[in-house]
Design a protein around this motif. Structure first.
Motif, PDB file in Angstrom:
ATOM      1  N   THR A 128       1.164  -1.216   0.041  1.00  0.00           N
ATOM      2  CA  THR A 128       0.117  -0.019  -0.014  1.00  0.00           C
ATOM      3  C   THR A 128       0.701   1.259   0.015  1.00  0.00           C
ATOM      4  O   THR A 128       2.215   1.029   0.112  1.00  0.00           O
ATOM      5  CB  THR A 128      -0.899   0.010   1.359  1.00  0.00           C
ATOM      6  OG1 THR A 128      -0.114  -0.314   2.438  1.00  0.00           O
ATOM      7  CG2 THR A 128      -1.899  -1.170   1.027  1.00  0.00           C
ATOM      8  N   ASP A 129       0.224   2.188  -0.336  1.00  0.00           N
ATOM      9  CA  ASP A 129       0.962   3.638  -0.253  1.00  0.00           C
ATOM     10  C   ASP A 129       1.896   3.856  -1.402  1.00  0.00           C
ATOM     11  O   ASP A 129       2.993   4.268  -0.908  1.00  0.00           O
ATOM     12  CB  ASP A 129       1.671   3.795   1.517  1.00  0.00           C
ATOM     13  CG  ASP A 129       1.569   5.223   1.602  1.00  0.00           C
ATOM     14  OD1 ASP A 129       0.755   6.145   1.172  1.00  0.00           O
ATOM     15  OD2 ASP A 129       2.337   5.732   2.623  1.00  0.00           O
ATOM     16  N   LEU A 130       1.807   3.258  -2.361  1.00  0.00           N
ATOM     17  CA  LEU A 130       2.630   3.245  -3.242  1.00  0.00           C
ATOM     18  C   LEU A 130       2.912   4.499  -4.155  1.00  0.00           C
ATOM     19  O   LEU A 130       1.932   4.989  -4.473  1.00  0.00           O
ATOM     20  CB  LEU A 130       2.591   1.899  -4.514  1.00  0.00           C
ATOM     21  CG  LEU A 130       2.969   0.594  -3.722  1.00  0.00           C
ATOM     22  CD1 LEU A 130       2.030  -0.543  -4.463  1.00  0.00           C
ATOM     23  CD2 LEU A 130       4.304   0.164  -3.693  1.00  0.00           C
ATOM     24  N   ASP A 131       3.901   4.936  -4.412  1.00  0.00           N
ATOM     25  CA  ASP A 131       4.106   6.190  -5.284  1.00  0.00           C
ATOM     26  C   ASP A 131       3.687   5.829  -6.826  1.00  0.00           C
ATOM     27  O   ASP A 131       3.257   6.706  -7.447  1.00  0.00           O
ATOM     28  CB  ASP A 131       5.553   6.608  -5.035  1.00  0.00           C
ATOM     29  CG  ASP A 131       5.700   7.037  -3.711  1.00  0.00           C
ATOM     30  OD1 ASP A 131       4.929   7.898  -3.105  1.00  0.00           O
ATOM     31  OD2 ASP A 131       6.495   6.498  -3.115  1.00  0.00           O
ATOM     32  N   CYS A 190      -5.523   0.455  -7.828  1.00  0.00           N
ATOM     33  CA  CYS A 190      -5.524   1.834  -7.531  1.00  0.00           C
ATOM     34  C   CYS A 190      -5.523   1.854  -5.934  1.00  0.00           C
ATOM     35  O   CYS A 190      -5.277   3.069  -5.261  1.00  0.00           O
ATOM     36  CB  CYS A 190      -7.004   2.071  -7.788  1.00  0.00           C
ATOM     37  SG  CYS A 190      -7.088   3.727  -8.435  1.00  0.00           S
ATOM     38  N   ASP A 191      -6.059   0.925  -5.308  1.00  0.00           N
ATOM     39  CA  ASP A 191      -6.204   0.750  -3.685  1.00  0.00           C
ATOM     40  C   ASP A 191      -4.701   0.705  -3.070  1.00  0.00           C
ATOM     41  O   ASP A 191      -4.582   1.407  -2.170  1.00  0.00           O
ATOM     42  CB  ASP A 191      -7.115  -0.341  -3.218  1.00  0.00           C
ATOM     43  CG  ASP A 191      -8.344  -0.509  -3.472  1.00  0.00           C
ATOM     44  OD1 ASP A 191      -9.164   0.666  -3.756  1.00  0.00           O
ATOM     45  OD2 ASP A 191      -9.027  -1.477  -3.542  1.00  0.00           O
ATOM     46  N   GLY A 192      -3.798   0.329  -3.905  1.00  0.00           N
ATOM     47  CA  GLY A 192      -2.526   0.105  -3.523  1.00  0.00           C
ATOM     48  C   GLY A 192      -1.525   1.436  -3.730  1.00  0.00           C
ATOM     49  O   GLY A 192      -0.622   1.474  -2.883  1.00  0.00           O
ATOM     50  N   GLY A 195      -0.620   9.110  -6.527  1.00  0.00           N
ATOM     51  CA  GLY A 195       0.404   8.081  -6.764  1.00  0.00           C
ATOM     52  C   GLY A 195       0.094   7.809  -8.234  1.00  0.00           C
ATOM     53  O   GLY A 195      -0.891   8.416  -8.815  1.00  0.00           O
ATOM     54  N   TYR A 196       0.830   7.099  -9.162  1.00  0.00           N
ATOM     55  CA  TYR A 196       0.954   6.945 -10.379  1.00  0.00           C
ATOM     56  C   TYR A 196       0.907   5.590 -10.857  1.00  0.00           C
ATOM     57  O   TYR A 196       1.409   4.626 -10.214  1.00  0.00           O
ATOM     58  CB  TYR A 196       2.230   7.666 -11.075  1.00  0.00           C
ATOM     59  CG  TYR A 196       2.317   9.299 -10.621  1.00  0.00           C
ATOM     60  CD1 TYR A 196       1.925   9.883 -11.579  1.00  0.00           C
ATOM     61  CD2 TYR A 196       2.995   9.473  -9.644  1.00  0.00           C
ATOM     62  CE1 TYR A 196       1.778  11.308 -11.165  1.00  0.00           C
ATOM     63  CE2 TYR A 196       2.964  10.914  -8.996  1.00  0.00           C
ATOM     64  CZ  TYR A 196       2.372  11.760 -10.087  1.00  0.00           C
ATOM     65  OH  TYR A 196       2.446  13.297  -9.701  1.00  0.00           O
ATOM     66  N   LEU A 197       0.277   5.174 -12.125  1.00  0.00           N
ATOM     67  CA  LEU A 197      -0.089   4.062 -12.637  1.00  0.00           C
ATOM     68  C   LEU A 197       0.412   4.069 -13.942  1.00  0.00           C
ATOM     69  O   LEU A 197       0.371   5.059 -14.732  1.00  0.00           O
ATOM     70  CB  LEU A 197      -1.362   3.612 -12.411  1.00  0.00           C
ATOM     71  CG  LEU A 197      -1.811   2.175 -12.998  1.00  0.00           C
ATOM     72  CD1 LEU A 197      -1.146   0.922 -12.432  1.00  0.00           C
ATOM     73  CD2 LEU A 197      -3.309   2.058 -13.078  1.00  0.00           C
TER      74      LEU A 197
END
Ligand SMILES: Nc1ncnc2c1ncn2[C@@H]1O[C@H](COP(=O)(O)OP(=O)(O)OP(=O)(O)O)[C@@H](O)[C@H]1O
Ligand SMILES: C[S@@+](CC[C@H](N)C(=O)[O-])C[C@H]1O[C@@H](n2cnc3c(N)ncnc32)[C@H](O)[C@@H]1O
Ligand SMILES: [Mg+2]
Lengths: 278, 414
Positions: A207-210, A234-236, A241-243
């Motif tokens: 979680t809380d991933l950048d 998205c939850d992570g 944060g970026y995907l």
């Protein structure tokens, strides 16, 4: 029995007893790969193959490895990596410096033989330069293909594997190991490999991933599994944060406004503060 | 008349008045047709019976690079985008299409004005506008898809080579990408179509609501006057006709609600609801023919589900209507509701004629219909509404045995 039903039964079996869930995968790939696996094991039909699985439980893992396609490359989409350096890293890094919290958490979901997470590590090293020492960087890299994970962990690549890597980066971040090249320890130190099944329901493992890279995994999934995985990714993510997705992948439902697209070609998305859908 | 009007589809004021005389197309639907064409994400080009170009929309201009002004009025053989050697083929096709033999969809490569080439998929149709025959071609840019397919083909041929397994995998990856791309393309077309319909529908829907309301009131008034007068007895068909008018107003109203469903943007107004009640509500509003048995199986103790109940009501009505229409000889309509993981699953099954595999892929597309009087909005609206709720809708069917539509709605909003 109709072909689709036989396939369904086989995939149920693989899920129940092998604990690999391919039920949400596109059937095209699964069927094409299965046919070859049937051929390799010398059985004729899906039903016979179920019998074969019962007699040879080690076949489950082999099948899973065969069904997952581990095609990858260093800096596979050059453009996407360049855009991450332009659109994502500056904001991410300056935010962190302002907050006085010098850590970055990243995830390469479906990392294959490590080309992607190592490329991310190299990109960060290039971007941060001397400031890299000040940052605590964790790049989690996960996959379900065990042989691929082992190769990734070893971090040794043939010159053929590295054809896409600019020579200066190869020289800067790899050391020759016989005919091949090994990833330097300073890069390896940033990357942590682990087994994780993206098709499994339940929360994200991190979680809380950048920044998350999930490239060329969704293309193997049917829409429903795509959507559920995207939701979990998205939850992570931290906010913001970026995907990053693969070149031909698009989040289907735009996750009900949780993501903004920063670059339609590079498939870079930003999780916005929204998410308060009622 | 402004220049824009003249060039949009070259259906000029003169044509419009002609239509009114022949009673074929009202000014309003003419305008609708025109804006549909102009806004369409597909390229649309049409020629008249002499082969002269009369319709050339913005998407066509985008795809070919040629401006409308350069094309309108020219004979199709002189556009500069058809290969000379293919001309006999197109001439033949033109003649046979005019005779009513519509060719199968085909692919062709055309040169863009800027020198690049585009591969397009072309569908030909014959339509009548104001008593005149027009050949309409609708086309889509499939260049990217073609390139991918060519690459796959090339790889397939290489497969005998050495690193067979590696190549196979690479090819598999490419194939999956290509499938993904195709689906994304279809999704895009769908949402563009929805947007177009939404744009048009908002305006027209509102315009029609008021006159319909007036008519409904008028019928009510007349009925009140007639019912206790000698007229009703002397001329019993009067009451029958009033019923017909009432019914037709009702179905027009339904069409408008469907159309407005598209234009109503944004979030559904969600509050916790009891799905059993919503299902009963929908059933009570419908006229179920006597030869259809309704079987309900609603699990007890179902949790409340966060929905916009009027929208979900509309979804249920649309699906049940289709189910009834699929069972003209009668049959069984089953409605179930249960909790599956974190979702509420509502299933609606009929024992009607079922849906063939080719049709099944399209039933949720806006404007897709197989019914003579259908508009093809029912399921498209359902899909839009359910997805706005964060859920999904799927269909299963055995041709000849019946169909099941399954709606999944998340029990938690995030
Ligand atoms: N229960 C069903 N059984 C068989 N075919 C069905 C069923 N439901 C839908 N279909 C098919 O799907 C098509 C699209 O349905 P949809 O409700 O979107 O449009 P429609 O019923 O044709 O028109 P309308 O806009 O009036 O609803 C139908 O024309 C029909 O071919
Ligand atoms: C084609 S590779 C992509 C590698 C890399 N991300 C890239 O873009 O180059 C897809 C990877 O996803 C992995 N994968 C497939 N299904 C998975 C699942 N359910 N869970 C985790 N990984 C999965 C495969 O093992 C494979 O390594
Ligand atoms: Mg309908």
């Amino acid at each position: 029995m109709v072909a689709g039903e036989a396939l369904g039964l086989l995939l149920d079996k693989v899920y129940q007893d092998g604990r690999y869930d391919f039920r949400g995968y596109r059937s095209g790939t699964v069927v094409r790969r299965l046919e070859r696996r049937l051929y390799a094991t010398g059985v004729r039909s899906y039903q016979d193959y179920i019998g074969f699985l019962e007699a040879h439980p080690e076949e489950y893992a082999r099948l899973a490895n065969y069904l997952t396609i581990t095609v990858s490359d260093f800096f596979r989409s050059r453009y996407a990596f360049a855009q991450v350096a332009r659109l994502v890293l500056p904001e991410l890094v300056s935010n962190r410096i302002n907050q006085g919290r010098l850590s970055l958490r990243l995830w390469s979901a479906g990392c294959a033989r490590g080309e992607e997470p190592y490329s991310i590590a190299i990109l960060l090293a290039e971007f941060l330069g001397a400031r890299r020492q000040d940052f605590d960087i964790s790049i989690y890299a996960t996959d379900i293909n065990q042989p691929a994970l082992e190769a990734a962990e070893a971090g040794i690549y043939s010159s053929n594997d590295m054809a896409n890597l600019p020579p200066n980066l190869r020289e800067g971040y790899f050391t020759p190991v016989g005919e091949a090249y090994g990833v330097r320890a300073e890069i390896k130190r940033m990357v942590h490999f682990a087994y994780f099944d993206l098709a499994a329901t339940g929360g994200p493992p991190f979680t809380d991933l950048d920044l998350i890279f999930c490239c060329n995994v969704l293309i193997y999934f049917q829409k429903q599994l795509q959507e559920s995985l995207l939701g979990r990714l998205c939850d992570g993510l931290a906010t913001p944060g970026y995907l990053v997705l693969g070149e031909v992948e698009t989040p289907t439902c735009n996750l009900r406004g949780r993501l903004d697209c920063l670059d339609t070609k590079a498939k870079i998305y930003k999780k916005n503060t929204g998410g308060d859908y009622v | 008349m402004s220049r824009k009007e003249e060039t949009i589809s070259n259906v000029s004021t003169k044509d419009v008045t002609e239509h009114n005389q022949t009673g074929q197309m009202s000014g309003e639907s003419e305008g609708l047709y025109r804006s549909m064409i102009e806004l369409s994400p597909d390229g649309i080009v049409a020629v008249d019976a002499k082969g002269a170009l009369r319709v050339y929309n913005a998407a066509a201009a985008r795809m070919t690079g040629y401006l409308r002004e350069e094309m309108i009025g020219k004979h199709f053989s002189k556009l500069g985008i058809l290969r000379l050697s293919d001309m006999p083929k197109y001439m033949k096709m033109f003649a046979s299409t005019l005779r009513g033999e519509i060719p199968e969809p085909f692919e062709m490569t055309i040169p863009r004005k800027d020198g690049a080439t585009v591969v397009i998929e072309v569908r030909v149709g014959l339509i009548k506008v104001g008593g005149r025959i027009i050949i309409q071609t609708v086309f889509r840019d499939i260049t990217e898809r073609k390139q991918m397919e060519a690459e796959i083909q090339a790889r397939n041929e290489q497969l005998d080579a050495q690193n067979e397994e590696e190549l196979r995998a690479a090819n598999e990856e490419l194939q999956a990408s290509s499938e993904e791309l195709r689906e994304a393309q279809e999704q895009l077309i769908r949402s563009e179509k929805l947007a177009v319909i939404g744009q048009l529908a908002g305006g027209i829907g509102h315009e029609l609501r008021n006159p319909l309301g007036g008519m409904k009131n008028a019928v009510y008034y007349i009925r009140g006057k007639v019912v206790n007068s000698g007229l009703a007895l002397a001329e019993p068909r009067i009451m029958e006709f009033l019923d017909i008018i009432d019914n037709e107003i009702g179905s027009s109203d339904k069409i408008i609600s469907d159309l407005l469903g598209f234009s109503r943007v944004g979030k559904p107004a969600v509050s916790p609801a009891n799905i059993g009640k919503v299902i009963d509500g929908a059933l009570s509003r419908m006229r179920i023919p006597g030869n259809i048995a309704v079987v309900k199986q609603i699990d007890s103790n179902l949790p409340e589900v966060p929905i916009d109940d009027s929208q979900i009501h509309q979804v249920l009505v649309n699906i049940i209507t289709n189910a009834i229409q699929a069972m003209p000889e009668g049959g069984k309509l089953s409605i179930s509701a249960r909790k599956v993981k974190e979702s509420l699953e509502v299933g609606i099954s009929d024992t009607g004629y079922g849906i063939s595999p080719e049709v099944r892929d399209k039933v949720f597309d806006p404007l897709f219909t197989t019914r003579a009087k259908g508009i093809g909005l029912g399921l498209a609206v359902c899909k839009t509404i359910v997805e706005r709720h964060g859920g999904n809708i799927t269909v299963n069917s055995k041709p000849g045995a019946g169909s099941t539509f399954t709606i999944r709605l998340p029990l938690k909003v995030d």
